[in-house]
Design a protein around this motif. Structure first.
Motif, PDB file in Angstrom:
ATOM      1  N   LYS A   1       5.170   9.108  -3.104  1.00 45.97           N
ATOM      2  CA  LYS A   1       4.046   9.787  -3.762  1.00 45.97           C
ATOM      3  C   LYS A   1       3.700   9.117  -5.091  1.00 45.97           C
ATOM      4  O   LYS A   1       2.526   8.972  -5.444  1.00 45.97           O
ATOM      5  CB  LYS A   1       4.386  11.265  -3.988  1.00 45.97           C
ATOM      6  N   LEU A   2       4.732   8.735  -5.841  1.00 45.01           N
ATOM      7  CA  LEU A   2       4.496   8.067  -7.121  1.00 45.01           C
ATOM      8  C   LEU A   2       3.775   6.743  -6.932  1.00 45.01           C
ATOM      9  O   LEU A   2       2.925   6.354  -7.735  1.00 45.01           O
ATOM     10  CB  LEU A   2       5.817   7.836  -7.848  1.00 45.01           C
ATOM     11  N   ASP A   3       4.119   6.036  -5.877  1.00 47.30           N
ATOM     12  CA  ASP A   3       3.456   4.778  -5.578  1.00 47.30           C
ATOM     13  C   ASP A   3       1.964   5.006  -5.368  1.00 47.30           C
ATOM     14  O   ASP A   3       1.112   4.307  -5.932  1.00 47.30           O
ATOM     15  CB  ASP A   3       4.087   4.158  -4.323  1.00 47.30           C
ATOM     16  N   ASN A   4       1.622   6.027  -4.575  1.00 49.79           N
ATOM     17  CA  ASN A   4       0.209   6.353  -4.329  1.00 49.79           C
ATOM     18  C   ASN A   4      -0.501   6.771  -5.608  1.00 49.79           C
ATOM     19  O   ASN A   4      -1.621   6.328  -5.895  1.00 49.79           O
ATOM     20  CB  ASN A   4       0.096   7.473  -3.288  1.00 49.79           C
ATOM     21  N   LEU A   5       0.153   7.635  -6.404  1.00 53.12           N
ATOM     22  CA  LEU A   5      -0.470   8.120  -7.637  1.00 53.12           C
ATOM     23  C   LEU A   5      -0.645   6.994  -8.644  1.00 53.12           C
ATOM     24  O   LEU A   5      -1.649   6.934  -9.355  1.00 53.12           O
ATOM     25  CB  LEU A   5       0.378   9.240  -8.249  1.00 53.12           C
ATOM     26  N   GLY A   6       0.336   6.100  -8.724  1.00 51.82           N
ATOM     27  CA  GLY A   6       0.246   4.988  -9.658  1.00 51.82           C
ATOM     28  C   GLY A   6      -0.932   4.088  -9.350  1.00 51.82           C
ATOM     29  O   GLY A   6      -1.674   3.680 -10.250  1.00 51.82           O
ATOM     30  N   GLN A   7      -1.129   3.783  -8.082  1.00 52.32           N
ATOM     31  CA  GLN A   7      -2.264   2.944  -7.693  1.00 52.32           C
ATOM     32  C   GLN A   7      -3.586   3.653  -7.944  1.00 52.32           C
ATOM     33  O   GLN A   7      -4.571   3.032  -8.353  1.00 52.32           O
ATOM     34  CB  GLN A   7      -2.141   2.563  -6.220  1.00 52.32           C
ATOM     35  N   MET A   8      -3.617   4.959  -7.734  1.00 52.41           N
ATOM     36  CA  MET A   8      -4.850   5.723  -7.880  1.00 52.41           C
ATOM     37  C   MET A   8      -5.228   5.921  -9.345  1.00 52.41           C
ATOM     38  O   MET A   8      -6.386   5.725  -9.736  1.00 52.41           O
ATOM     39  CB  MET A   8      -4.685   7.086  -7.201  1.00 52.41           C
ATOM     40  N   LEU A   9      -4.251   6.289 -10.196  1.00 47.85           N
ATOM     41  CA  LEU A   9      -4.549   6.622 -11.595  1.00 47.85           C
ATOM     42  C   LEU A   9      -4.446   5.428 -12.529  1.00 47.85           C
ATOM     43  O   LEU A   9      -5.227   5.304 -13.471  1.00 47.85           O
ATOM     44  CB  LEU A   9      -3.606   7.732 -12.079  1.00 47.85           C
ATOM     45  N   ASP A  10      -3.466   4.565 -12.288  1.00 46.01           N
ATOM     46  CA  ASP A  10      -3.198   3.467 -13.222  1.00 46.01           C
ATOM     47  C   ASP A  10      -3.534   2.095 -12.667  1.00 46.01           C
ATOM     48  O   ASP A  10      -3.420   1.095 -13.386  1.00 46.01           O
ATOM     49  CB  ASP A  10      -1.722   3.491 -13.633  1.00 46.01           C
ATOM     50  N   GLY A  11      -3.924   2.034 -11.392  1.00 47.41           N
ATOM     51  CA  GLY A  11      -4.262   0.751 -10.814  1.00 47.41           C
ATOM     52  C   GLY A  11      -3.060  -0.121 -10.529  1.00 47.41           C
ATOM     53  O   GLY A  11      -3.184  -1.322 -10.324  1.00 47.41           O
ATOM     54  N   GLN A  12      -1.859   0.469 -10.503  1.00 48.74           N
ATOM     55  CA  GLN A  12      -0.644  -0.290 -10.235  1.00 48.74           C
ATOM     56  C   GLN A  12       0.409   0.628  -9.656  1.00 48.74           C
ATOM     57  O   GLN A  12       0.360   1.845  -9.837  1.00 48.74           O
ATOM     58  CB  GLN A  12      -0.112  -0.932 -11.512  1.00 48.74           C
ATOM     59  N   GLU A  13       1.358   0.043  -8.938  1.00 52.50           N
ATOM     60  CA  GLU A  13       2.423   0.845  -8.336  1.00 52.50           C
ATOM     61  C   GLU A  13       3.320   1.442  -9.416  1.00 52.50           C
ATOM     62  O   GLU A  13       3.498   0.880 -10.485  1.00 52.50           O
ATOM     63  CB  GLU A  13       3.255  -0.018  -7.385  1.00 52.50           C
ATOM     64  N   LYS A  14       3.873   2.605  -9.114  1.00 59.74           N
ATOM     65  CA  LYS A  14       4.752   3.304 -10.048  1.00 59.74           C
ATOM     66  C   LYS A  14       5.948   3.832  -9.267  1.00 59.74           C
ATOM     67  O   LYS A  14       5.849   4.126  -8.082  1.00 59.74           O
ATOM     68  CB  LYS A  14       3.983   4.461 -10.698  1.00 59.74           C
ATOM     69  N   SER A  15       7.074   3.973  -9.941  1.00 57.59           N
ATOM     70  CA  SER A  15       8.248   4.535  -9.287  1.00 57.59           C
ATOM     71  C   SER A  15       9.181   5.110 -10.344  1.00 57.59           C
ATOM     72  O   SER A  15       9.016   4.865 -11.538  1.00 57.59           O
ATOM     73  CB  SER A  15       8.995   3.463  -8.477  1.00 57.59           C
ATOM     74  N   LEU A  16      10.160   5.884  -9.869  1.00 54.46           N
ATOM     75  CA  LEU A  16      11.216   6.360 -10.763  1.00 54.46           C
ATOM     76  C   LEU A  16      12.281   5.271 -10.821  1.00 54.46           C
ATOM     77  O   LEU A  16      13.245   5.268 -10.057  1.00 54.46           O
ATOM     78  CB  LEU A  16      11.818   7.667 -10.237  1.00 54.46           C
TER      79      LEU A  16
END
Length: 466
Positions: free
Chosen positions: A413-428
């Motif tokens: 979910k964080l990966d999807n949100l990171g790409q959507m909001l920040d334009g890049q992958e995100k993770s814990l």
């Protein structure tokens, strides 16, 4: 999440004084916090800051104008700043719509993510009617793109006007329900950034903020504690097997509902199983004699942690869904200012929003949440403006429990949100140095069930529009 969104909103509002009075929508726990911030930064009498509260108990040291929402008398929102909780908006909808609020601030606007919620349907017309609207949230979507839609519709209804068009374009791929997936991340990021979103990250705003270090601590659970969890996983295997051979859509949907219900039971059983090991870990924190936060989800876990600390005579505060909002700030002040208060026992949902607890630099999660935004928000009660020490975040995990599943779901979910909001992958991202070694962790539910089957058979922005 600790980057000064409240102050930025107050600054923007100060530039449009000709359009006052101002309406502030906020979670219940943040109403008095907003009043205090407005009093601190705006040169207006405290008597002109009106706060609608369901209960008038607790302190009102600021001298604000308190209006009870549960009175039978007529309510007059005649403050220069009028602060109302989201849950109160449906009760006051007619009064609010009849008022002439040209400036509206909606704090923690992800509270409007559910289109079916009464607070969302009641708040949306207020936002669309206003001349200036500011939505504030560090996590505008907590899990998936569909949670953004109502916020986007409130700000720019001519662009975001059809939920089905939005859902078919940006929310494909979900398993449980329509529009529960994520698709076309880059396009959505570009669209919302071009129309309604100002996104500031900690690395951009707080370059001198000490680093945050995450660590997975793997707990050892006994055979007795794991018995119920393993039994539920075997039951889940049976349901999934039936689902693959379902003869009709009706049967498949029924089995999918049963699967979801059983996973919820596994979530609860995993919490119960972890309690002894969590308390054992807490013993090391008590011996260290440092301030810390500990988050949990289930009431049984929260109660056990609180009772353990009281038994050990550790000074602590507790904030969960039952804590009156008028008392929360007093508890926060005690934690921040009193050396004798060493621990804060917090529910992930109630204690994870709007609180500043920077007197501690250690955060412990006794449980995980299915919603990554809740975890990030909770971490940032400590990792925010005012923090002078490196922040250590410890996730207490147990192999062969629901933790294995949730951790991977959260990362996805964080990966999807990171790409959507920040334009890049995100993770814990976690440190590679673990307190306890962990056997290889399965990545899917099916592989976990397979392993359980071989084991011994013991009986879940901000934008200003003008």
């Amino acid at each position: 999440m600790g980057l000064g969104k409240t102050l930025q909103a107050i600054a923007v509002v100060s530039c449009v004084r000709e359009s006052w009075p101002v309406l502030v929508l906020a979670p219940s726990a943040l109403r008095l916090h907003w009043a205090s911030m407005i009093q601190q930064w705006m040169n207006i009498p405290s008597s002109e800051i009106l706060v609608v509260l369901s209960q008038c108990s607790g302190s009102n040291k600021g001298g604000f104008k308190i209006v009870p929402s549960n009175t039978k008398k007529s309510i007059h929102l005649d403050g220069v700043f009028n602060i109302v909780s989201y849950d109160t908006v449906p009760k006051l909808q007619d009064l609010l719509m009849a008022s002439t609020f040209k400036v509206v601030i909606a704090d923690e606007s992800h509270f409007l993510k559910n289109a079916q919620a009464k607070r969302t349907s009641a708040s949306l017309p207020l936002l669309q009617k206003a001349q200036y609207v500011i939505l504030l949230s560090g996590t505008p979507a907590l899990s998936r793109p569909i949670e953004l839609f109502k916020q986007l519709e409130a700000l720019h209804p001519t662009v975001y006007k059809n939920v089905h068009e939005y859902g078919n374009r940006y929310c494909k791929g979900g398993i449980f329900g329509v529009y529960q997936g994520a698709s076309n991340h880059e396009e959505l990021h570009s669209l919302i950034k071009a129309t309604v979103m100002i996104r500031r990250l900690k690395k951009d705003v707080l370059s001198e903020l000490p680093q945050k270090r995450r660590q997975q601590v793997f707990l050892n659970l006994g055979e007795k504690e794991m018995r119920q969890v393993n039994a539920l996983f075997r039951e889940l295997e049976v349901i999934k097997g039936k689902g693959k051979s379902a003869q009709s859509e009706e049967e498949a949907n029924s089995l999918k509902f049963a699967e979801k219900s059983l996973i919820s039971k596994i979530y609860t059983a995993s919490a119960e199983a972890k309690i002894p090991a969590v308390l054992d870990y807490l013993g090391t924190m008590v011996e260290a004699n440092c301030k810390f936060l500990i988050f949990a989800h289930h009431q049984s876990m929260i109660d056990s942690i609180h009772e353990y600390l009281l038994k050990k005579k550790v000074g602590c505060i507790r904030i969960d869904g039952s804590t009156p909002s008028a008392l929360r700030q007093d508890l926060v002040t005690d934690f921040q200012e009193k050396e004798i208060i060493k621990a804060a026992v917090l529910s992930i949902r109630a204690g994870g929003v709007g609180l500043t607890l920077t007197a501690a630099s250690t955060v412990i999660f006794a449980e995980l949440s299915w919603t990554p935004g809740d975890l990030i928000q909770a971490e940032d009660r400590v990792h925010r403006i005012g923090q002078v020490s490196s922040v250590n975040v410890c996730y207490l995990l147990a192999n062969d429990t629901v933790d294995d599943i949730i951790w991977d779901v959260v990362q996805s979910k964080l990966d999807n949100l990171g790409q959507m909001l920040d334009g890049q992958e995100k993770s814990l991202e976690v440190s590679t140095n673990q307190s306890h070694s962990s056997p290889s962790k399965q990545k899917t539910l099916d592989s976990f069930i397979k392993r359980c089957n071989n084991s011994p058979q013991d009986p879940s922005k901000k934008h200003c529009r003008d």
